[in-house]
Write an enzyme that holds these catalytic residues in place. Structure first.
Site, PDB file in Angstrom:
ATOM      1  N   MET A   1      22.703  12.596 -13.524  1.00 26.51           N
ATOM      2  CA  MET A   1      24.108  12.201 -13.699  1.00 26.51           C
ATOM      3  C   MET A   1      24.610  12.736 -15.044  1.00 26.51           C
ATOM      4  O   MET A   1      25.620  12.259 -15.575  1.00 26.51           O
ATOM      5  CB  MET A   1      24.246  10.679 -13.615  1.00 26.51           C
ATOM      6  CG  MET A   1      23.810  10.144 -12.251  1.00 26.51           C
ATOM      7  SD  MET A   1      24.576   8.592 -11.782  1.00 26.51           S
ATOM      8  CE  MET A   1      23.985   7.511 -13.060  1.00 26.51           C
TER       9      MET A   1
ATOM     10  N   TYR B   1      24.645  13.911 -19.215  1.00 27.90           N
ATOM     11  CA  TYR B   1      24.348  13.355 -20.536  1.00 27.90           C
ATOM     12  C   TYR B   1      22.834  13.473 -20.763  1.00 27.90           C
ATOM     13  O   TYR B   1      22.120  12.502 -21.001  1.00 27.90           O
ATOM     14  CB  TYR B   1      24.833  11.903 -20.655  1.00 27.90           C
ATOM     15  CG  TYR B   1      25.154  11.544 -22.081  1.00 27.90           C
ATOM     16  CD1 TYR B   1      26.203  12.162 -22.753  1.00 27.90           C
ATOM     17  CD2 TYR B   1      24.390  10.614 -22.788  1.00 27.90           C
ATOM     18  CE1 TYR B   1      26.492  11.855 -24.077  1.00 27.90           C
ATOM     19  CE2 TYR B   1      24.674  10.291 -24.101  1.00 27.90           C
ATOM     20  CZ  TYR B   1      25.724  10.914 -24.738  1.00 27.90           C
ATOM     21  OH  TYR B   1      25.997  10.621 -26.041  1.00 27.90           O
ATOM     22  N   LEU B   2      22.398  14.703 -20.657  1.00 28.78           N
ATOM     23  CA  LEU B   2      20.960  14.976 -20.576  1.00 28.78           C
ATOM     24  C   LEU B   2      20.231  14.687 -21.886  1.00 28.78           C
ATOM     25  O   LEU B   2      20.766  14.927 -22.972  1.00 28.78           O
ATOM     26  CB  LEU B   2      20.748  16.446 -20.187  1.00 28.78           C
ATOM     27  CG  LEU B   2      21.423  16.889 -18.883  1.00 28.78           C
ATOM     28  CD1 LEU B   2      21.125  18.360 -18.601  1.00 28.78           C
ATOM     29  CD2 LEU B   2      20.992  16.010 -17.714  1.00 28.78           C
TER      30      LEU B   2
ATOM     31  N   GLU C   1      15.916  14.438 -23.560  1.00 28.68           N
ATOM     32  CA  GLU C   1      14.610  15.113 -23.450  1.00 28.68           C
ATOM     33  C   GLU C   1      13.864  14.720 -22.173  1.00 28.68           C
ATOM     34  O   GLU C   1      13.126  15.515 -21.603  1.00 28.68           O
ATOM     35  CB  GLU C   1      13.798  14.790 -24.718  1.00 28.68           C
ATOM     36  CG  GLU C   1      12.512  15.568 -24.897  1.00 28.68           C
ATOM     37  CD  GLU C   1      12.626  17.086 -24.667  1.00 28.68           C
ATOM     38  OE1 GLU C   1      11.697  17.635 -24.050  1.00 28.68           O
ATOM     39  OE2 GLU C   1      13.628  17.698 -25.073  1.00 28.68           O
TER      40      GLU C   1
ATOM     41  N   HIS D   1      15.217  14.179 -19.194  1.00 29.96           N
ATOM     42  CA  HIS D   1      15.713  15.071 -18.134  1.00 29.96           C
ATOM     43  C   HIS D   1      15.120  16.472 -18.303  1.00 29.96           C
ATOM     44  O   HIS D   1      14.751  17.132 -17.322  1.00 29.96           O
ATOM     45  CB  HIS D   1      17.242  15.219 -18.213  1.00 29.96           C
ATOM     46  CG  HIS D   1      18.019  13.975 -17.926  1.00 29.96           C
ATOM     47  ND1 HIS D   1      18.776  13.324 -18.880  1.00 29.96           N
ATOM     48  CD2 HIS D   1      18.169  13.271 -16.779  1.00 29.96           C
ATOM     49  CE1 HIS D   1      19.369  12.280 -18.329  1.00 29.96           C
ATOM     50  NE2 HIS D   1      19.007  12.213 -17.069  1.00 29.96           N
TER      51      HIS D   1
ATOM     52  N   GLN E   1      26.722   4.463  -6.246  1.00 28.79           N
ATOM     53  CA  GLN E   1      25.627   3.638  -6.761  1.00 28.79           C
ATOM     54  C   GLN E   1      26.071   2.688  -7.874  1.00 28.79           C
ATOM     55  O   GLN E   1      25.244   2.020  -8.483  1.00 28.79           O
ATOM     56  CB  GLN E   1      24.453   4.511  -7.216  1.00 28.79           C
ATOM     57  CG  GLN E   1      24.701   5.359  -8.454  1.00 28.79           C
ATOM     58  CD  GLN E   1      23.605   6.390  -8.661  1.00 28.79           C
ATOM     59  OE1 GLN E   1      23.483   7.347  -7.908  1.00 28.79           O
ATOM     60  NE2 GLN E   1      22.788   6.214  -9.692  1.00 28.79           N
TER      61      GLN E   1
HETATM   62  O1  PAF Z   1      18.462   8.894 -11.709  1.00 25.39           O
HETATM   63  C1  PAF Z   1      19.638   9.295 -11.679  1.00 25.39           C
HETATM   64  O2  PAF Z   1      20.149   9.874 -12.643  1.00 25.39           O
HETATM   65  C2  PAF Z   1      20.478   9.037 -10.429  1.00 25.39           C
HETATM   66  O3  PAF Z   1      20.198   7.792  -9.865  1.00 25.39           O
HETATM   67  C3  PAF Z   1      20.370  10.167  -9.386  1.00 25.39           C
HETATM   68  C4  PAF Z   1      18.956  10.276  -8.839  1.00 25.39           C
HETATM   69  C5  PAF Z   1      20.792  11.482 -10.006  1.00 25.39           C
HETATM   70  C6  PAF Z   1      21.291   9.867  -8.208  1.00 25.39           C
HETATM   71  O4  PAF Z   1      22.627   9.780  -8.600  1.00 25.39           O
END
Ligand code: PAF
Length: 248
Positions: free
Chosen positions: A37, A39-40, A42, A44, A68
């Site tokens: 989603m 806003y990465l 380390e 990610h 979600q």
């Molecule tokens: O873990 C996340 O960042 C989110 O739940 C995902 C898997 C990208 C789904 O929106």
């Protein structure tokens, strides 16, 4: 459609994403996907490095999924820094070929007279709804792991896991990866995704990557920006378990 891992190609359209993936497959190249989603951090980037090791080409999706989030949660304020994300992805050794950043993945449809959605967080049947239903009722198909979604975080976030399972299914259908990498920090999410891949016969290998921690031991999460030093300490020690900060 050229792709160079030095400069990621940013794709915002589902059809274009599908076309790119098909062209990679025609060339016999395997695709690694890292859904995020944005806003990465380390954590990610460690998933991206894992995808780099496992696939010939790497797609990172950046999409804040309304399906979600409950209406009471932080969809509108979820942290984002797309330019920063691109810079970080470029700096990963080998880079990434594509950043899939759809404007939207859903059809919100037209509101009909009598549609009662959201506001109170439940619909007219008293069933919890997400921000997706609040926007409109154009989407009505959900993927659920009925048993696995119930416990732990699912107790306080009734719409969360069906939203994750549904958007991940959509991403799998659009990107058609060979391998997808998720963080085990979100352990229940990871288990649900493994389960849906098995139950729905996706031919995708799901990899779980180990938790990455900050200097003080707190698990890395985009939502850590919300925490004051005092809250950081409490979360780290597991004293506070507030609904909105259970995962990122
Ligand atoms: O873990 C996340 O960042 C989110 O739940 C995902 C898997 C990208 C789904 O929106």
């Amino acid at each position: 459609m050229a792709a160079s891992a030095d400069e990621p190609l940013v794709i915002t359209d589902k059809a274009e994403m599908r076309e790119w993936s098909s062209s990679m497959r025609r060339q016999g190249r395997t695709i690694g996907l890292v859904p995020t989603m944005g806003y990465l951090h380390e954590g990610h980037l460690s998933l991206v490095r894992e995808a780099r090791r496992r696939g010939d080409v790497v797609v990172v999706s950046v999409y804040v999924n309304p399906g979600q989030f409950a209406p009471s949660e932080d969809l509108s304020t979820y942290p984002s820094d797309f330019e920063g994300d691109l810079r970080k992805l470029k700096a990963v050794p080998g880079g990434v070929e594509v950043v899939f950043h759809p404007h939207d993945l859903y059809d919100y449809g037209q509101r009909q007279a009598g549609d009662q959605v959201g506001g109170s967080g439940v619909n007219s049947d008293n069933v919890s709804v997400s921000c997706l239903e609040e926007k409109g009722l154009g989407h009505e198909t959900w993927v659920r792991a009925e048993r696995l979604e119930k416990g732990m975080c699912g107790k306080s976030r009734p719409v969360f896991f069906r939203g994750v399972a549904t958007v991940v299914t959509k991403l799998f259908n659009i990107v058609e990866p060979d391998v997808a990498v998720f963080g085990k920090k979100d352990y229940q999410q990871w288990r649900i995704i493994r389960r849906l891949v098995r139950d729905l016969d996706f031919s995708i290998q799901v990899i779980g990557s180990e938790v990455m921690r900050d200097h003080d031991g707190l698990a890395l999460s985009s939502r850590n920006v919300y925490l004051s030093p005092e809250e950081r300490e409490k979360y780290h020690l597991g004293i506070v378990h507030k609904q909105v900060i259970v995962k990122s």
